[in-house]
Design a protein around this motif. Structure first.
Motif, PDB file in Angstrom:
ATOM      1  N   PHE A  68       9.891   9.435  -3.651  1.00  0.00           N
ATOM      2  CA  PHE A  68       9.442   9.353  -2.498  1.00  0.00           C
ATOM      3  C   PHE A  68       7.729   9.407  -2.281  1.00  0.00           C
ATOM      4  N   ASP A  69       7.329  10.456  -3.105  1.00  0.00           N
ATOM      5  CA  ASP A  69       5.858  10.649  -3.442  1.00  0.00           C
ATOM      6  C   ASP A  69       5.413   9.526  -3.950  1.00  0.00           C
ATOM      7  N   GLU A  70       6.005   8.931  -4.816  1.00  0.00           N
ATOM      8  CA  GLU A  70       5.684   7.475  -5.702  1.00  0.00           C
ATOM      9  C   GLU A  70       5.367   6.544  -4.597  1.00  0.00           C
ATOM     10  N   LEU A  71       6.436   6.390  -3.893  1.00  0.00           N
ATOM     11  CA  LEU A  71       6.420   5.275  -2.872  1.00  0.00           C
ATOM     12  C   LEU A  71       5.170   5.461  -1.850  1.00  0.00           C
ATOM     13  N   LYS A  72       5.004   6.605  -1.520  1.00  0.00           N
ATOM     14  CA  LYS A  72       3.556   6.643  -0.563  1.00  0.00           C
ATOM     15  C   LYS A  72       2.437   6.487  -1.363  1.00  0.00           C
ATOM     16  N   THR A  73       2.581   6.950  -2.628  1.00  0.00           N
ATOM     17  CA  THR A  73       1.172   6.621  -3.418  1.00  0.00           C
ATOM     18  C   THR A  73       0.911   5.267  -3.544  1.00  0.00           C
ATOM     19  N   LEU A  74       1.946   4.501  -3.600  1.00  0.00           N
ATOM     20  CA  LEU A  74       2.031   3.112  -4.132  1.00  0.00           C
ATOM     21  C   LEU A  74       1.310   2.271  -2.863  1.00  0.00           C
ATOM     22  N   LEU A  75       2.072   2.718  -1.658  1.00  0.00           N
ATOM     23  CA  LEU A  75       1.510   2.126  -0.332  1.00  0.00           C
ATOM     24  C   LEU A  75       0.084   2.679  -0.066  1.00  0.00           C
ATOM     25  N   GLN A  76      -0.045   3.591  -0.295  1.00  0.00           N
ATOM     26  CA  GLN A  76      -1.905   3.989  -0.153  1.00  0.00           C
ATOM     27  C   GLN A  76      -2.594   3.124  -1.272  1.00  0.00           C
ATOM     28  N   ALA A  77      -2.359   2.989  -2.463  1.00  0.00           N
ATOM     29  CA  ALA A  77      -2.903   2.247  -3.411  1.00  0.00           C
ATOM     30  C   ALA A  77      -2.998   0.821  -3.045  1.00  0.00           C
ATOM     31  N   ILE A  78      -1.941   0.160  -2.425  1.00  0.00           N
ATOM     32  CA  ILE A  78      -1.967  -1.363  -2.191  1.00  0.00           C
ATOM     33  C   ILE A  78      -2.865  -1.613  -0.967  1.00  0.00           C
ATOM     34  N   LYS A  79      -2.784  -0.615   0.136  1.00  0.00           N
ATOM     35  CA  LYS A  79      -3.735  -0.822   1.156  1.00  0.00           C
ATOM     36  C   LYS A  79      -5.306  -0.568   0.651  1.00  0.00           C
ATOM     37  N   ALA A  80      -5.552   0.423  -0.302  1.00  0.00           N
ATOM     38  CA  ALA A  80      -6.893   0.676  -0.624  1.00  0.00           C
ATOM     39  C   ALA A  80      -7.332  -0.642  -1.415  1.00  0.00           C
ATOM     40  N   GLN A  81      -6.385  -1.142  -2.026  1.00  0.00           N
ATOM     41  CA  GLN A  81      -6.649  -2.428  -2.836  1.00  0.00           C
ATOM     42  C   GLN A  81      -7.226  -3.765  -2.078  1.00  0.00           C
ATOM     43  N   PHE A  82      -6.697  -3.811  -1.164  1.00  0.00           N
ATOM     44  CA  PHE A  82      -7.047  -5.001   0.026  1.00  0.00           C
ATOM     45  C   PHE A  82      -8.549  -4.529   0.492  1.00  0.00           C
ATOM     46  N   VAL A  83      -8.460  -3.157   0.898  1.00  0.00           N
ATOM     47  CA  VAL A  83     -10.063  -2.987   1.303  1.00  0.00           C
ATOM     48  C   VAL A  83     -11.202  -3.161   0.484  1.00  0.00           C
ATOM     49  N   ARG A  84     -10.744  -2.742  -0.852  1.00  0.00           N
ATOM     50  CA  ARG A  84     -11.695  -3.017  -1.854  1.00  0.00           C
ATOM     51  C   ARG A  84     -12.172  -4.509  -1.941  1.00  0.00           C
ATOM     52  N   ILE A  85     -10.973  -5.503  -2.289  1.00  0.00           N
ATOM     53  CA  ILE A  85     -11.160  -6.839  -2.491  1.00  0.00           C
ATOM     54  C   ILE A  85     -11.948  -7.363  -1.272  1.00  0.00           C
ATOM     55  N   HIS A  86     -11.604  -7.005  -0.059  1.00  0.00           N
ATOM     56  CA  HIS A  86     -12.373  -7.549   0.839  1.00  0.00           C
ATOM     57  C   HIS A  86     -13.991  -7.117   1.065  1.00  0.00           C
ATOM     58  N   GLN A  87     -14.255  -6.144   0.521  1.00  0.00           N
ATOM     59  CA  GLN A  87     -15.566  -5.387   0.435  1.00  0.00           C
ATOM     60  C   GLN A  87     -16.275  -6.246  -0.598  1.00  0.00           C
ATOM     61  N   LEU A  88     -15.527  -6.236  -1.776  1.00  0.00           N
ATOM     62  CA  LEU A  88     -16.210  -7.309  -2.871  1.00  0.00           C
ATOM     63  C   LEU A  88     -16.386  -8.778  -2.507  1.00  0.00           C
ATOM     64  N   VAL A  89     -15.608  -9.466  -1.798  1.00  0.00           N
ATOM     65  CA  VAL A  89     -15.919 -10.644  -1.309  1.00  0.00           C
ATOM     66  C   VAL A  89     -16.989 -10.887   0.013  1.00  0.00           C
ATOM     67  N   THR A  90     -17.082  -9.706   0.422  1.00  0.00           N
ATOM     68  CA  THR A  90     -18.277  -9.477   1.671  1.00  0.00           C
ATOM     69  C   THR A  90     -19.529  -9.386   1.102  1.00  0.00           C
ATOM     70  N   ASN A  91     -19.440  -8.528   0.097  1.00  0.00           N
ATOM     71  CA  ASN A  91     -20.856  -8.244  -0.630  1.00  0.00           C
ATOM     72  C   ASN A  91     -21.190  -9.586  -1.364  1.00  0.00           C
ATOM     73  N   ALA A  92     -20.351 -10.112  -1.976  1.00  0.00           N
ATOM     74  CA  ALA A  92     -20.719 -11.497  -2.612  1.00  0.00           C
ATOM     75  C   ALA A  92     -21.195 -12.568  -1.756  1.00  0.00           C
ATOM     76  N   ASN A  93     -20.870 -12.533  -0.479  1.00  0.00           N
ATOM     77  CA  ASN A  93     -21.150 -13.526   0.801  1.00  0.00           C
ATOM     78  C   ASN A  93     -20.403 -14.824   0.021  1.00  0.00           C
ATOM     79  N   ASP A  94     -19.549 -14.817  -0.762  1.00  0.00           N
ATOM     80  CA  ASP A  94     -19.008 -16.122  -1.348  1.00  0.00           C
ATOM     81  C   ASP A  94     -17.380 -15.887  -1.315  1.00  0.00           C
TER      82      ASP A  94
END
Length: 286
Positions: free
Chosen positions: A171-197
């Motif tokens: 269950f700790d691994e489950l929580k960690t995976l959900l946290q990691a996936i959400k953080a991935q989407f935030v970082r991907i959005h930030q990378l695309v925003t910084n690239a302006n493309d």
């Protein structure tokens, strides 16, 4: 001789309540079902405590400061024009000046037309930004947040986890995976925003990421919740794996696929630095 009735005694006192509350057993409170709206709010609070802000809010916070500064400057400019026009009309009324009243009224009319046009364009831009969010569709972000809230709305963890350390680790691994996936989407959005493309990612990659938010991850969580709570971590479903094991495997697959897209964006973001390195090395050789 028959005994007298104690109720006939003027000193007799009766009551429907217990005489001594300290020695009276208090009946257990009847457990009442919570209102569905209250349950959803509690689930949102629980999910926020476990995984942070909803994904939509995190992305909006990272893209809001620039637009907020522009909007404040625009508000100040509009306020100055309105104040000047109102002061001009008031001064024209005091001095009985037709010319000043005409100029102030014309300025106010032009401002009204310009304000209406800019407001219409701003609403169109806001609707486009809300629907697309540059990379992720609004429907995809909402579906992801709803799935996380629904997952935490149900008590998906057993109450005796402390007595089963391997199960607690899962269950700790489950929580960690959900946290990691959400953080991935935030970082991907930030990378695309910084690239302006948005073209930094191919159409297939953008489609996959939005489908992860809207269908893949919500479907996995929903399928897991359909399994009876007492059987999710005890009964084998496939190849000696429980429903919890299958959910962990699916989340790990999603995490790996999303990580590949993030690594691609990170590599593209560093390409400019690599080109600068080659340029400086060429200049040093010359």
């Amino acid at each position: 001789m028959q005994p007298s009735d104690p109720r006939s005694d003027p000193r007799f006192v009766s009551s429907s309540r217990p005489l001594n509350r300290r020695t009276t057993r208090v009946p257990s409170n009847v457990k009442q079902d919570l209102n569905p709206a209250v349950k959803r709010q509690l689930a949102a609070i629980k999910a926020k405590h476990a995984l942070g802000l909803p994904l939509f809010d995190q992305i909006q916070i990272r893209t809001a400061p620039t637009s907020a500064r522009q909007y404040n400057f625009k508000q100040i400019f509009q306020l100055l024009i309105l104040t000047s026009s109102a002061f001009g009309i008031l001064l024209a009324a005091i001095q009985r000046s037709t010319f000043l009243a005409g100029v102030s009224g014309l300025v106010l009319l032009v401002f009204g037309v310009w304000y209406g046009i800019s407001r219409h364009k701003g609403s169109q831009h806001l609707s486009v930004q809300t629907d697309t969010s540059h990379l992720f569709a609004f429907q995809s972000l909402s579906a992801f947040d709803r799935a996380i809230a629904a997952f935490y709305e149900e008590q998906h963890e057993p109450t005796n986890l402390k007595n089963d350390l391997p199960l607690q680790a899962k269950f700790d691994e489950l929580k960690t995976l959900l946290q990691a996936i959400k953080a991935q989407f935030v970082r991907i959005h930030q990378l695309v925003t910084n690239a302006n493309d948005i073209g930094e990612l191919s159409f297939d990659d953008r489609f996959y990421l939005n489908e992860c938010l809207q269908r893949y991850l919500p479907d996995s969580l929903e399928s897991y919740l359909r399994v009876p709570a007492q059987a999710r971590s005890t009964h084998t479903v496939q190849n000696e794996q429980t429903a919890l094991d299958l959910l962990l495997n699916q989340l790990q697959l999603l995490h790996t696929e999303i990580d590949q897209r993030e690594q691609l964006l990170t590599k593209n973001a560093a390409e400019q630095l690599v080109r600068q390195q080659r340029f400086l090395e060429m200049k040093s050789r010359q």
